[in-house]
Scaffold this motif. Structure first.
Motif, PDB file in Angstrom:
ATOM      1  N   VAL A  25       0.856  -1.188   0.000  1.00 63.05           N
ATOM      2  CA  VAL A  25       0.000   0.000   0.000  1.00 63.05           C
ATOM      3  C   VAL A  25       0.892   1.239   0.000  1.00 63.05           C
ATOM      4  CG1 VAL A  25      -1.753   1.319   1.234  1.00 63.05           C
ATOM      5  CG2 VAL A  25      -1.860  -1.180   1.219  1.00 63.05           C
ATOM      6  N   GLY A  26       0.710   2.095  -0.997  1.00 65.72           N
ATOM      7  CA  GLY A  26       1.442   3.352  -1.068  1.00 65.72           C
ATOM      8  C   GLY A  26       0.491   4.514  -0.860  1.00 65.72           C
ATOM      9  N   ILE A  27       0.759   5.330   0.141  1.00 70.50           N
ATOM     10  CA  ILE A  27      -0.089   6.482   0.456  1.00 70.50           C
ATOM     11  C   ILE A  27       0.698   7.760   0.210  1.00 70.50           C
ATOM     12  CG2 ILE A  27      -1.276   7.713   2.313  1.00 70.50           C
ATOM     13  CD1 ILE A  27      -2.035   5.063   3.512  1.00 70.50           C
ATOM     14  N   SER A  28       0.083   8.683  -0.522  1.00 65.83           N
ATOM     15  CA  SER A  28       0.748   9.932  -0.883  1.00 65.83           C
ATOM     16  C   SER A  28      -0.114  11.116  -0.469  1.00 65.83           C
ATOM     17  CB  SER A  28       0.987   9.964  -2.396  1.00 65.83           C
ATOM     18  OG  SER A  28       1.444  11.232  -2.806  1.00 65.83           O
ATOM     19  N   GLY A  29       0.551  12.194  -0.014  1.00 66.25           N
ATOM     20  CA  GLY A  29      -0.212  13.376   0.362  1.00 66.25           C
ATOM     21  C   GLY A  29       0.680  14.475   0.908  1.00 66.25           C
ATOM     22  N   LEU A  30       0.054  15.552   1.332  1.00 62.75           N
ATOM     23  CA  LEU A  30       0.775  16.653   1.967  1.00 62.75           C
ATOM     24  C   LEU A  30       1.358  16.184   3.306  1.00 62.75           C
ATOM     25  CD1 LEU A  30      -1.768  19.566   1.316  1.00 62.75           C
ATOM     26  CD2 LEU A  30       0.347  19.092   0.066  1.00 62.75           C
ATOM     27  N   PRO A  31       2.328  16.922   3.848  1.00 61.60           N
ATOM     28  CA  PRO A  31       2.943  16.495   5.120  1.00 61.60           C
ATOM     29  C   PRO A  31       1.953  16.229   6.243  1.00 61.60           C
ATOM     30  CG  PRO A  31       4.269  18.212   4.115  1.00 61.60           C
ATOM     31  CD  PRO A  31       3.039  18.086   3.260  1.00 61.60           C
ATOM     32  N   LYS A  32       0.798  16.900   6.230  1.00 60.03           N
ATOM     33  CA  LYS A  32      -0.177  16.695   7.306  1.00 60.03           C
ATOM     34  C   LYS A  32      -0.786  15.291   7.277  1.00 60.03           C
ATOM     35  CE  LYS A  32      -4.296  18.504   4.935  1.00 60.03           C
ATOM     36  NZ  LYS A  32      -5.392  19.506   5.020  1.00 60.03           N
ATOM     37  N   THR A  33      -0.593  14.548   6.172  1.00 62.17           N
ATOM     38  CA  THR A  33      -1.116  13.180   6.065  1.00 62.17           C
ATOM     39  C   THR A  33      -0.581  12.305   7.191  1.00 62.17           C
ATOM     40  OG1 THR A  33      -1.216  13.414   3.654  1.00 62.17           O
ATOM     41  CG2 THR A  33      -1.355  11.188   4.537  1.00 62.17           C
ATOM     42  N   LYS A  34       0.660  12.539   7.563  1.00 62.63           N
ATOM     43  CA  LYS A  34       1.281  11.750   8.632  1.00 62.63           C
ATOM     44  C   LYS A  34       0.508  11.905   9.936  1.00 62.63           C
ATOM     45  CE  LYS A  34       5.936  10.770  10.387  1.00 62.63           C
ATOM     46  NZ  LYS A  34       7.372  11.159  10.262  1.00 62.63           N
ATOM     47  N   GLY A  35       0.117  13.130  10.246  1.00 63.00           N
ATOM     48  CA  GLY A  35      -0.660  13.380  11.450  1.00 63.00           C
ATOM     49  C   GLY A  35      -2.040  12.755  11.388  1.00 63.00           C
ATOM     50  N   ILE A  36      -2.626  12.728  10.192  1.00 64.37           N
ATOM     51  CA  ILE A  36      -3.943  12.119  10.012  1.00 64.37           C
ATOM     52  C   ILE A  36      -3.887  10.628  10.324  1.00 64.37           C
ATOM     53  CG2 ILE A  36      -5.689  11.514   8.275  1.00 64.37           C
ATOM     54  CD1 ILE A  36      -5.066  14.212   6.919  1.00 64.37           C
ATOM     55  N   LEU A  37      -2.832   9.959   9.855  1.00 63.61           N
ATOM     56  CA  LEU A  37      -2.681   8.526  10.107  1.00 63.61           C
ATOM     57  C   LEU A  37      -2.452   8.247  11.591  1.00 63.61           C
ATOM     58  CD1 LEU A  37      -0.411   7.553   7.070  1.00 63.61           C
ATOM     59  CD2 LEU A  37      -2.847   7.091   7.339  1.00 63.61           C
ATOM     60  N   VAL A  38      -1.612   9.065  12.220  1.00 62.48           N
ATOM     61  CA  VAL A  38      -1.320   8.883  13.651  1.00 62.48           C
ATOM     62  C   VAL A  38      -2.580   9.095  14.482  1.00 62.48           C
ATOM     63  CG1 VAL A  38      -0.052   9.811  15.624  1.00 62.48           C
ATOM     64  CG2 VAL A  38       1.114   9.471  13.448  1.00 62.48           C
TER      65      VAL A  38
END
Length: 341
Positions: free
Chosen positions: A210-223
């Protein structure tokens, strides 16, 4: 009549791609791991216009065997998923199912086999549940059914047996989710992917990347969705291209111009230096400034004046880039006139 070789309105093709060697090598290794039934994911982060979608396109060509990886032709079944602000977990499952159906169910026999594996979605719809609503059904049960169906599909397409019923054998499945920063809380993306990998591991199949791409805020969304979700991803951040990579892109575009226009377009050193400076290492910006400059040129040579006029003129590159990337920030997020100025 000249055809503009710069392409600011869509991702760059593999032939125009430059740089990103570390990121490419990391993801290539994940592909080989996935083929060996030890799959995991990657998280691709970066600002708008930095080239995330273009890199995903290149990786898709590699995964499908169109471009060789270390002298080998891989053979993954690749699924592109678009995430919108309204996308629910049920809709995400449906998107994956539809993409798999389109690629696998091409004959009567394969359609029947696929329908049997994914019959639970038909039961959901038959029960009168709207596919746009995840609140009316048992989400945990739906997720379990999805995991079992995906596991069964993976086992059948990665093993060359008559029982599989499918026409082709694959190395596994690659799911690419672009613009994941649009994710709504109801999708619960971090938990979804983490639990999916855990269930597949229990079922004995890890032929999934699974490859997920997005703006840097994506990391916070996942966490926020699941604190441990980042453990399953290789964390990759795309930074700006360096000067040599920018010049490579410009030269490749002008080579392409010669192919489509049947005449050569030159660019002088001062013009290249200005284009490098204005683009600031963003691939999209290179194409936008180049596009506007080429339109003002005679087609035979791009000059420093062409780039200046194309950038700062009415409806020029700076205005177009501002409209596409910064207008929302400028009008809606900045509230103080002095800061806006």
């Amino acid at each position: 009549m000249k055809i503009n070789p710069f392409n600011p309105n869509s991702p760059s093709g593999p032939g125009m791609f430059a740089g990103r060697l570390t990121e490419i090598e990391t993801i290539e290794q994940i592909m080989f791991q996935t083929r060996a039934n030890k799959g995991h994911g990657f998280l691709l982060l970066g600002q708008r216009g930095i080239g995330k979608t273009s890199l995903l396109n290149l990786l898709k060509f590699q995964a499908e065997g169109i471009i060789e990886v270390e002298g080998e032709e891989l053979n993954f079944l690749v699924i592109d998923i678009d995430i919108q602000k309204e996308t629910t977990q049920l809709q995400l499952i449906r998107k994956i199912q539809l993409a798999l159906k389109r690629k696998l169910a091409k004959t009567e026999a394969t359609r029947e086999a696929f329908s049997n594996i994914w019959s639970f979605l038909g039961k959901v719809e038959a029960a009168g549940v709207k596919i746009s609503s995840a609140k009316e059904i048992d989400k945990e049960m739906l997720f379990d059914e999805f995991c079992y169906s995906l596991s069964d599909t993976l086992n059948r397409i990665t093993k060359a047996t008559e029982k599989s019923k499918f026409d082709h054998k694959y190395d596994g499945i690659v799911i690419l989710i672009d613009e994941a920063d649009n994710t709504c809380p109801e999708l619960d993306l971090g938990t979804f992917v983490k639990l999916l990998y855990e269930r597949l591991q229990k079922e004995g199949t890890q032929h999934l990347m699974v490859g997920i791409s997005g703006l840097p805020k994506t990391k916070g969304i996942l966490v926020e969705s699941h604190p441990s979700s980042l453990r399953i991803f290789e964390d990759l951040y795309l930074d700006r291209l360096d000067e040599s990579d920018i010049k490579y892109v410009i030269n490749r575009v002008l080579q392409h111009s010669k192919e489509i226009n049947k005449f050569e377009t030159k660019i002088n050193d001062k013009a290249i230096k200005l284009l490098v400076k204005l683009s600031e290492g963003f691939p999209h910006f290179i194409h936008q400034y180049g596009y506007c400059a080429f339109e003002l040129s005679d087609g035979k040579e791009i000059t420093e004046k062409n780039i200046n006029d194309g950038a700062f003129g009415e409806n020029g590159a700076i205005e177009k880039i501002g409209d596409k990337y910064y207008r929302d920030d400028y009008y809606n997020k900045i509230k103080v006139d002095s800061y806006r100025q």
